[in-house]
Design a protein around this motif. Structure first.
Motif, PDB file in Angstrom:
ATOM      1  N   TRP A  57       0.700  -1.345   0.594  1.00  0.00           N
ATOM      2  CA  TRP A  57       0.060   0.141   0.325  1.00  0.00           C
ATOM      3  C   TRP A  57       0.914   1.561   0.266  1.00  0.00           C
ATOM      4  CZ3 TRP A  57      -1.473   3.502   3.986  1.00  0.00           C
ATOM      5  CH2 TRP A  57      -1.938   4.319   3.707  1.00  0.00           C
ATOM      6  N   LEU A  58       1.801   1.089   1.112  1.00  0.00           N
ATOM      7  CA  LEU A  58       2.877   2.544   0.759  1.00  0.00           C
ATOM      8  C   LEU A  58       3.812   2.897  -0.464  1.00  0.00           C
ATOM      9  CD1 LEU A  58       4.300   2.050   4.232  1.00  0.00           C
ATOM     10  CD2 LEU A  58       2.575   3.741   3.596  1.00  0.00           C
ATOM     11  N   THR A  59       4.217   1.415  -1.053  1.00  0.00           N
ATOM     12  CA  THR A  59       4.857   1.306  -2.439  1.00  0.00           C
ATOM     13  C   THR A  59       3.982   2.968  -3.519  1.00  0.00           C
ATOM     14  OG1 THR A  59       5.710  -0.369  -1.433  1.00  0.00           O
ATOM     15  CG2 THR A  59       5.591   0.068  -4.005  1.00  0.00           C
ATOM     16  N   ALA A  60       2.546   1.534  -3.008  1.00  0.00           N
ATOM     17  CA  ALA A  60       1.579   2.138  -4.651  1.00  0.00           C
ATOM     18  C   ALA A  60       1.152   4.197  -4.100  1.00  0.00           C
ATOM     19  CB  ALA A  60       0.251   1.184  -4.233  1.00  0.00           C
ATOM     20  N   LEU A  61       1.156   4.126  -2.739  1.00  0.00           N
ATOM     21  CA  LEU A  61       1.354   5.643  -2.839  1.00  0.00           C
ATOM     22  C   LEU A  61       2.639   6.547  -2.898  1.00  0.00           C
ATOM     23  CD1 LEU A  61      -0.336   5.493   0.968  1.00  0.00           C
ATOM     24  CD2 LEU A  61      -1.739   5.889  -1.195  1.00  0.00           C
ATOM     25  N   LEU A  62       3.349   6.093  -2.905  1.00  0.00           N
ATOM     26  CA  LEU A  62       4.488   6.560  -3.473  1.00  0.00           C
ATOM     27  C   LEU A  62       4.739   6.246  -4.843  1.00  0.00           C
ATOM     28  CD1 LEU A  62       6.875   5.129  -0.562  1.00  0.00           C
ATOM     29  CD2 LEU A  62       5.778   7.466  -0.723  1.00  0.00           C
ATOM     30  N   MET A  63       4.803   5.657  -5.816  1.00  0.00           N
ATOM     31  CA  MET A  63       4.024   5.529  -6.946  1.00  0.00           C
ATOM     32  C   MET A  63       3.272   6.382  -7.325  1.00  0.00           C
ATOM     33  SD  MET A  63       5.442   1.636  -7.654  1.00  0.00           S
ATOM     34  CE  MET A  63       5.249   2.249  -9.568  1.00  0.00           C
ATOM     35  N   ARG A  64       2.356   6.660  -6.696  1.00  0.00           N
ATOM     36  CA  ARG A  64       1.086   7.910  -7.355  1.00  0.00           C
ATOM     37  C   ARG A  64       1.872   8.677  -7.967  1.00  0.00           C
ATOM     38  NH1 ARG A  64      -3.916   7.987  -4.111  1.00  0.00           N
ATOM     39  NH2 ARG A  64      -5.109   9.057  -6.179  1.00  0.00           N
ATOM     40  N   PRO A  65       2.523   9.670  -7.925  1.00  0.00           N
ATOM     41  CA  PRO A  65       3.071  10.869  -8.380  1.00  0.00           C
ATOM     42  C   PRO A  65       3.974  10.796  -9.598  1.00  0.00           C
ATOM     43  CG  PRO A  65       3.444  11.454  -5.996  1.00  0.00           C
ATOM     44  CD  PRO A  65       3.309   9.725  -6.140  1.00  0.00           C
ATOM     45  N   LEU A  66       4.639   9.462  -9.711  1.00  0.00           N
ATOM     46  CA  LEU A  66       5.403   8.946 -10.877  1.00  0.00           C
ATOM     47  C   LEU A  66       4.526   8.584 -12.184  1.00  0.00           C
ATOM     48  CD1 LEU A  66       7.411   6.976  -8.571  1.00  0.00           C
ATOM     49  CD2 LEU A  66       7.577   8.989  -8.963  1.00  0.00           C
ATOM     50  N   PRO A  67       5.078   9.060 -13.521  1.00  0.00           N
ATOM     51  CA  PRO A  67       4.686   8.266 -14.688  1.00  0.00           C
ATOM     52  C   PRO A  67       4.461   7.254 -14.550  1.00  0.00           C
ATOM     53  CG  PRO A  67       6.772   8.770 -15.259  1.00  0.00           C
ATOM     54  CD  PRO A  67       6.542   9.166 -13.315  1.00  0.00           C
ATOM     55  N   PHE A  68       4.165   6.168 -13.714  1.00  0.00           N
ATOM     56  CA  PHE A  68       4.161   4.844 -13.924  1.00  0.00           C
ATOM     57  C   PHE A  68       2.390   4.190 -14.389  1.00  0.00           C
ATOM     58  CE2 PHE A  68       7.975   4.749 -11.760  1.00  0.00           C
ATOM     59  CZ  PHE A  68       8.706   3.368 -11.940  1.00  0.00           C
TER      60      PHE A  68
END
Length: 290
Positions: free
Chosen positions: A130-141
């Motif tokens: 869950w934390l990983t997904a939150l951290l990746m949200r601003p990234l262009p993934f």
């Protein structure tokens, strides 16, 4: 998130090495999808009576919300784009799994080697996902709620730090939630306002499924991948739905995920360049003497 973590936990060092060998096939698959969707856009234009901008973004194999926004910025109809994407995904999700499950050969059940059945470790792994997904949200993934947990699970499993078993009940729950999320995309008012688009979308979706089935046969013959794995890897639908189907059938879900993630990442990052090429192609076809 649950599905992504389950797939990531299967990404042992050996599995990642196998996936890396398929990079040329992934690139070829991405090029195929781009060409296929361009042809789909050319088909959609006369069938739905929409302009080339709307048709292009309506058939592009990328996120529905992103394509609707870009289409509006470029002068297209975001309502048509959203509806087309919803129908395409729903059609593929309804048809492809039935074909795969009905006619495909299921693989043997696979669990991460040495996976530990532990509720505390499972809760910890889900929290990290869950934390990983939150951290990746601003990234262009693409789709951080799936890709993030896949990367986390692969890092934990591949390094040998943690391999936790994901209960089948959680996978079933994830499938139910995804099905509900697809269903609520359809708005009655929009369906009634654009009946021609609905009919055209069904025709174009059928073309995409058929084209993917044919291309999967070629890819399977060349790469040695099982046909059904190739089919799911090339199917023009969301990565989550195709990965879940692969997992249910005990196919190579990590390979299916890798194909879709590369496809979405490449298309999302080059969509405007591809659109410029499509505009030139459409203009040349339009100006061609009859």
């Amino acid at each position: 998130m649950i599905v992504g973590l389950a797939i990531g936990m299967r990404m042992t060092a050996a599995a990642m090495a196998t996936t890396a060998v398929l990079l040329p096939a992934m690139l070829a698959g991405t090029i195929f999808v781009v060409v296929m969707t361009m042809i789909a856009a050319l088909l959609l234009m006369p069938l739905a009576r929409v302009d080339h901008r709307t048709a292009f973004f309506a058939t592009a194999a990328a996120g529905m919300a992103d394509m609707a926004t870009v289409a509006q910025q470029r002068g297209g109809d975001p309502d048509v784009v959203s509806l087309m994407h919803a129908i395409r995904v729903a059609s593929v999700v309804s048809v492809v799994p039935v074909l795969v499950i009905g006619f495909g050969e299921p693989g043997a059940p696979v669990q991460a080697g040495g996976a530990i059945e532990s509720l505390p470790l499972l809760v910890m792994a889900l929290g990290l996902a869950w934390l990983t997904a939150l951290l990746m949200r601003p990234l262009p993934f693409p789709n951080p709620w799936l890709v993030g947990p896949i990367l986390l699970g692969a890092a934990l499993s591949g390094s040998g730090l943690l391999m936790v078993a994901i209960p089948e009940l959680l996978i079933i729950l994830a499938q139910l939630l995804i099905g509900i999320s697809l269903g609520v995309r359809f708005k009655r008012a929009l369906l009634l306002r654009l009946p021609r688009v609905v009919a055209a979308a069904l025709v174009v979706s059928a073309y995409m499924i058929g084209s993917s089935a044919g291309a999967a046969w070629v890819m399977s013959s060349v790469s040695g991948l099982p046909y059904m794995t190739s089919f799911l890897a090339l199917a023009p639908a969301g990565v989550t739905e195709m990965v879940i189907t692969a997992k249910v059938m005990n196919l190579d879900a990590e390979i299916v995920a890798a194909f879709h993630v590369m496809r979405i990442a490449v298309i999302a990052s080059t969509i405007l360049l591809t659109f410029a090429l499509f505009e030139r192609l459409e203009k040349r076809l339009r100006d061609r003497p009859v």
